[in-house]
Design a protein around this motif. Structure first.
Motif, mmCIF file in Angstrom:
data_model
loop_
_atom_site.group_PDB
_atom_site.id
_atom_site.type_symbol
_atom_site.label_atom_id
_atom_site.label_comp_id
_atom_site.label_asym_id
_atom_site.label_seq_id
_atom_site.Cartn_x
_atom_site.Cartn_y
_atom_site.Cartn_z
ATOM 1 N N GLN B 298 0.835 -1.205 0.000
ATOM 2 C CA GLN B 298 0.000 0.000 0.000
ATOM 3 C C GLN B 298 0.874 1.261 0.000
ATOM 4 O O GLN B 298 0.589 2.230 -0.698
ATOM 5 C CB GLN B 298 -0.938 0.024 1.217
ATOM 6 C CG GLN B 298 -1.862 1.251 1.174
ATOM 7 C CD GLN B 298 -2.944 1.270 2.234
ATOM 8 O OE1 GLN B 298 -2.787 0.712 3.319
ATOM 9 N NE2 GLN B 298 -4.057 1.910 1.921
ATOM 10 N N ILE B 299 1.937 1.225 0.784
ATOM 11 C CA ILE B 299 2.863 2.364 0.772
ATOM 12 C C ILE B 299 3.383 2.590 -0.645
ATOM 13 O O ILE B 299 3.403 3.718 -1.147
ATOM 14 C CB ILE B 299 4.034 2.122 1.752
ATOM 15 C CG1 ILE B 299 3.531 2.199 3.193
ATOM 16 C CG2 ILE B 299 5.169 3.122 1.507
ATOM 17 C CD1 ILE B 299 4.536 1.739 4.245
ATOM 18 N N ASP B 300 3.781 1.500 -1.304
ATOM 19 C CA ASP B 300 4.315 1.654 -2.661
ATOM 20 C C ASP B 300 3.287 2.276 -3.599
ATOM 21 O O ASP B 300 3.607 3.173 -4.382
ATOM 22 C CB ASP B 300 4.787 0.299 -3.201
ATOM 23 C CG ASP B 300 5.497 0.460 -4.533
ATOM 24 O OD1 ASP B 300 6.631 0.987 -4.526
ATOM 25 O OD2 ASP B 300 4.908 0.114 -5.572
ATOM 26 N N ASP B 301 2.066 1.802 -3.531
ATOM 27 C CA ASP B 301 1.010 2.368 -4.378
ATOM 28 C C ASP B 301 0.859 3.875 -4.130
ATOM 29 O O ASP B 301 0.729 4.672 -5.066
ATOM 30 C CB ASP B 301 -0.325 1.671 -4.094
ATOM 31 C CG ASP B 301 -0.384 0.274 -4.691
ATOM 32 O OD1 ASP B 301 0.487 -0.065 -5.528
ATOM 33 O OD2 ASP B 301 -1.300 -0.493 -4.307
ATOM 34 N N GLU B 302 0.868 4.231 -2.852
ATOM 35 C CA GLU B 302 0.669 5.639 -2.502
ATOM 36 C C GLU B 302 1.870 6.497 -2.902
ATOM 37 O O GLU B 302 1.729 7.660 -3.264
ATOM 38 C CB GLU B 302 0.383 5.785 -0.996
ATOM 39 C CG GLU B 302 -0.916 5.104 -0.539
ATOM 40 C CD GLU B 302 -2.159 5.700 -1.213
ATOM 41 O OE1 GLU B 302 -2.160 6.907 -1.509
ATOM 42 O OE2 GLU B 302 -3.121 4.928 -1.444
ATOM 43 N N ILE B 303 3.058 5.907 -2.826
ATOM 44 C CA ILE B 303 4.260 6.633 -3.269
ATOM 45 C C ILE B 303 4.136 6.954 -4.760
ATOM 46 O O ILE B 303 4.495 8.048 -5.214
ATOM 47 C CB ILE B 303 5.536 5.793 -3.002
ATOM 48 C CG1 ILE B 303 5.772 5.614 -1.507
ATOM 49 C CG2 ILE B 303 6.754 6.393 -3.704
ATOM 50 C CD1 ILE B 303 6.354 6.791 -0.785
ATOM 51 N N GLY B 304 3.627 6.006 -5.514
ATOM 52 C CA GLY B 304 3.426 6.251 -6.947
ATOM 53 C C GLY B 304 2.550 7.466 -7.185
ATOM 54 O O GLY B 304 2.877 8.358 -7.984
ATOM 55 N N LYS B 305 1.447 7.528 -6.473
ATOM 56 C CA LYS B 305 0.536 8.679 -6.633
ATOM 57 C C LYS B 305 1.187 9.976 -6.154
ATOM 58 O O LYS B 305 0.985 11.049 -6.722
ATOM 59 C CB LYS B 305 -0.765 8.402 -5.873
ATOM 60 C CG LYS B 305 -1.630 7.331 -6.552
ATOM 61 C CD LYS B 305 -2.948 7.114 -5.827
ATOM 62 C CE LYS B 305 -2.917 5.846 -4.998
ATOM 63 N NZ LYS B 305 -4.131 5.616 -4.197
ATOM 64 N N LEU B 306 1.972 9.828 -5.084
ATOM 65 C CA LEU B 306 2.640 11.006 -4.534
ATOM 66 C C LEU B 306 3.630 11.598 -5.541
ATOM 67 O O LEU B 306 3.752 12.824 -5.678
ATOM 68 C CB LEU B 306 3.361 10.608 -3.235
ATOM 69 C CG LEU B 306 4.234 11.648 -2.546
ATOM 70 C CD1 LEU B 306 3.434 12.899 -2.199
ATOM 71 C CD2 LEU B 306 4.859 11.057 -1.281
ATOM 72 N N MET B 307 4.325 10.729 -6.275
ATOM 73 C CA MET B 307 5.281 11.227 -7.269
ATOM 74 C C MET B 307 4.555 11.974 -8.385
ATOM 75 O O MET B 307 5.029 13.007 -8.878
ATOM 76 C CB MET B 307 6.127 10.070 -7.830
ATOM 77 C CG MET B 307 7.057 9.441 -6.812
ATOM 78 S SD MET B 307 8.168 10.641 -5.993
ATOM 79 C CE MET B 307 7.724 10.392 -4.267
#
Lengths: 539, 539
Positions: B298-307
């Motif tokens: 989930q962190i990885d998914d959210e990092i993608g959106k954050l970028m």
């Protein structure tokens, strides 16, 4: 809270432990200081945490080792937030008052970062190492910006001495045959009388300032740091003290040719400093040391009058009196001038504690051979004044147990002293970076081991070689002793020196409280959790 | 002064270095974090200064070792006056902003002593470890007084989740077949979905709070510590992440029976802790680790959106992005749960640094094998934002040289980590006083040596035994390695750790200036003095 007791903490500057008759000087009679020793305990193994003013004093004032407070040399500010004796006494309603020298430099950068104004009540204390300043005088008013507010100069002016810089022109200068001023900084003039009258010299002046404080002190208990500037250089003293002693009264110099053959590189570099060469000249010693003795004799005379004053004021029964120094003076021993290394004349100090409580009656006039440290004074004062121990902050130990009984108790086995010579020519001579000029001494009652970063260690056997003329630091026969002492030093380094915000008791009390706080770590199911709750009485 | 650059410093809590695909995990694909590694440098030997939240974070936030800042465990306040990253950034006009967890406890006693009100602008920062708090959430809202102001709970309430303690009831609990609430604290429930919807879980919430900050940030450059609470326990994750992984996706456990035969006493005590026993159960691991992986996914998914968000806002070109963790998680390796000891899964962290400057182009997508430490980040951020080095305060080293070139440079040879287990049951099991629970790790690229006060050391050969299954701490064949590492540790202890008020350069500049200041030490007569003045160009 405060119990109505005061502390009068007298510190001389650069007073060698053995230049007092109670510590064995055969020619320098100091009956008044000796009388203090008769009334209290004389500590025969008292050591400073660094053999130079600034860091030594910061250790006295914080009750912490140099490695803990971080002020490793004169002029390196004591970091803001480092708790001081003044903080601890303030908590229990005791004023911590400065009359004299501190050599403190405020951490103005740190204060600005924390928004602490030096003008505020707290800021003024923080900027002065925890002291409420009645009078500060670092004892040097050279022609320069050193001491911007020399009250003492104003005092001399009022007494009719002309300026500028009455301190230098009168108290620390002599007069030539044609009336020319001869600087007391120059060792060749030490045998001449200072131009000032004895009664107006620095020592009686500062003691008078203590009396002035008492006159206005009111009822609040106090700890006064009466911090005398002498017998610190300039080595010059007014009549009649200037010719009370002669070359024959000087202790025989302690040095050997062997010391100069293949010496430890750091020792060699220090022997090469100008001041060491000057004090290796016997003619200079013969002029300077009698003046040094005269300065001490004047202190002793004034201490006598001061004790009468305390009696008159009814302060004797509720005031602890401490007499000590911030470090010693080589005076030519070991081919050295000044202090800074760890031979006994430098790192050992006189320490006499007169505790007025009846509990201390059994130790009056006794000599303690326990290893005590400068950092022991702060916890002693806190306990004497009614405060609680703070072992997480105060790294010294209260001396009260040693004042209350001569029976042996568990006490420290090692004492530590540190010195950083990065500000010294020795660093340049040795071609070292600032970061690597670290010396650390660890000693027990027999062995003195000195770690010197980047060099072999030094080692002295005080039992077989009490004059410390034989450095065993490279002698293969002593490898085991060196190993033992090095390991003890390592153990000391490994201790917590900075965990000051929580006591061991608080840590013990908060350990293992996760479940109570609802933090459930490592439980697999409800049953297991219930069980644990029951075990811990939480259900 | 500030050069208009920002830092986005993302920290996960308890994220093991090897639970990311860029660090080699074969089943847990983290393409967005991997993309960061492609855009920057991935550090393969990054270590924390203490393998537990509080002291590790205090080292990140101060750029200083634990022995220097003194906050040795969770809840031990960071002493007032300890300079923080926030202080250094403030000086150059960069805001240091907290969004998420710090685990900081203010030194309220020290603040009171210095008269610093927590309500004041400076006091608010001091009380929060140098951060301007946009949102603080330490990620634990158990039923108790832990977190008095859980904004996240209010957020959940607004989204329609009922209370009390929405964090516990929804985000960290599952539901049973009969609708009963099953606590996510209990490891047996880790395989169930958390009751909260994924979009309302802690990770997306806190990332949204960062976006909220950006929306109101204005023009002043900032360093935002986006401090995510996950994958730290409670180990439970909402759908669909709860069943993305199964027992087959879990890395094989690293442990051996040999480890339990005659283990080091401290290791043994930790293996005996409840959480270690729980994680030594394969059934528990099979439930917990897939949830841990889901939290990371989930962190990885959210990092993608954050970028994407950074791109949209035009921040990508002037913002350094750092992705890291405060320590790892044993997850049953070495018969251990949690962290706290020094095996790689605990003390090693993932660290990826994306430096947008053209100077860093040559290192993009590379892997650094240099030994880097958590304390390196503060000096990196200071330098990146235009500040000057502060080696007297910041004990870490700026990583910029490693970001600018893959050519080998002189770098540290050892990394240090410390841990004090006085708050732990292990202390009680071993019957130790609070003062003696000190562990210190020193490692180079091959050897890991752990000093354990009062016990033999531990030693691992990472080259021959990368899984650290053989403790060579008592093996006579390795005495020389132990000696070498122990001496290196001693050398580290001996360094100055507290001389923060003056730089080495300042010390070098003020050395040997006595004569200029009118302090005349060691001169015998006028002639000699004149000569010296001439030599020093003072006449």
């Amino acid at each position: 809270m405060a119990n109505g007791r005061n502390v009068l903490w007298i510190m001389c500057d650069q007073l060698r432990f053995d230049y007092l008759s109670c510590y064995g000087h055969p020619h320098l009679h100091t009956p008044n200081i000796d009388r203090l020793a008769e009334r209290g305990v004389r500590f025969n193994r008292a050591y400073v945490q660094s053999p130079i003013c600034g860091p030594s004093r910061m250790s006295f004032y914080t009750g912490r080792y140099v490695r803990s407070h971080g002020s490793t040399w004169n002029g390196i500010p004591l970091r803001v937030g480092e708790p001081t004796l003044g903080d601890h006494l303030q908590e229990i309603g005791v004023r911590n008052v400065l009359v004299g020298k501190t050599h403190m430099r405020a951490d103005t950068e740190g204060m600005a970062r924390l928004g602490i104004s030096p003008e505020s009540f707290i800021g003024a204390r923080v900027a002065e190492c925890g002291f409420e300043v009645f009078e500060r005088d670092d004892g040097l008013h050279p022609d320069g910006p050193y001491s911007p507010n020399p009250e003492y100069d104003s005092y001399l002016k009022a007494k009719g001495y002309d300026g500028p810089n009455q301190w230098e022109r009168w108290s620390n200068s002599a007069e030539g045959e044609d009336g020319e001023i001869l600087s007391g900084w120059l060792l060749g003039h030490s045998d001449k009388p200072a131009r000032v009258q004895a009664e107006h010299a620095e020592t009686p002046y500062m003691i008078q300032r203590f009396k002035d404080f008492v006159a206005v002190a009111g009822d609040q208990p106090w700890c006064v740091h009466l911090s005398l500037i002498k017998p610190h250089w300039p080595y010059i003293v007014p009549a009649p003290y200037h010719d009370m002693y002669s070359a024959e009264d000087v202790l025989p110099v302690v040095r050997s040719e062997e010391e100069r053959q293949d010496p430890h590189p750091v020792f060699k570099a220090f022997m090469g400093e100008r001041v060491s060469k000057a004090f290796s000249n016997d003619e200079t010693r013969a002029k300077v040391i009698p003046a040094y003795m005269g300065l001490i004799k004047q202190i002793d005379d004034e201490i006598g009058k001061l004790m009468e004053f305390l009696d008159e004021k009814g302060l004797t029964d509720n005031t602890m009196i401490v007499f000590t120094s911030d470090h010693g003076d080589y005076l030519g021993d070991h081919w050295m001038g000044e202090k800074e290394l760890f031979h006994e004349p430098s790192v050992k100090i006189p320490l006499i504690v007169v505790d007025p409580r009846p509990e201390a009656d059994s130790t009056r006039g006794t000599v303690s051979e326990d290893l005590v440290e400068a950092i022991d004074l702060a916890p002693t004062f806190v306990e004497f004044c009614g405060g609680k121990p703070k072992p997480n902050v105060l790294e010294g130990r209260s001396l009260l147990p040693l004042l209350e009984s001569t029976e042996p108790i568990a006490w420290r086995e090692f004492t530590i002293s540190e010195y950083d010579y990065s500000m010294r020519n020795a660093r340049m001579d040795l071609g070292l970076p600032v970061s690597d000029c670290r010396l650390a001494m660890i000693m027990d009652k027999r062995w003195k081991f000195i770690h010197a970063e980047g060099f072999r260690p030094m080692l002295f056997d005080l039992q077989e070689d009490p004059q410390e003329l034989q450095d065993l630091g490279a002698n293969p026969a002593y490898a085991a002793e060196r190993e033992r002492m090095s390991e003890a030093l390592f153990a000391w380094y490994r201790k917590h020196h900075t965990r000051i915000t929580m006591t061991d008791d608080q840590i013990a009390a908060s350990a293992g409280k996760e479940l109570q706080a609802g933090i459930l770590i490592g439980y697999t199911d409800e049953e297991e959790l219930e069980e644990a709750k029951q075990e811990q009485g939480l259900l």
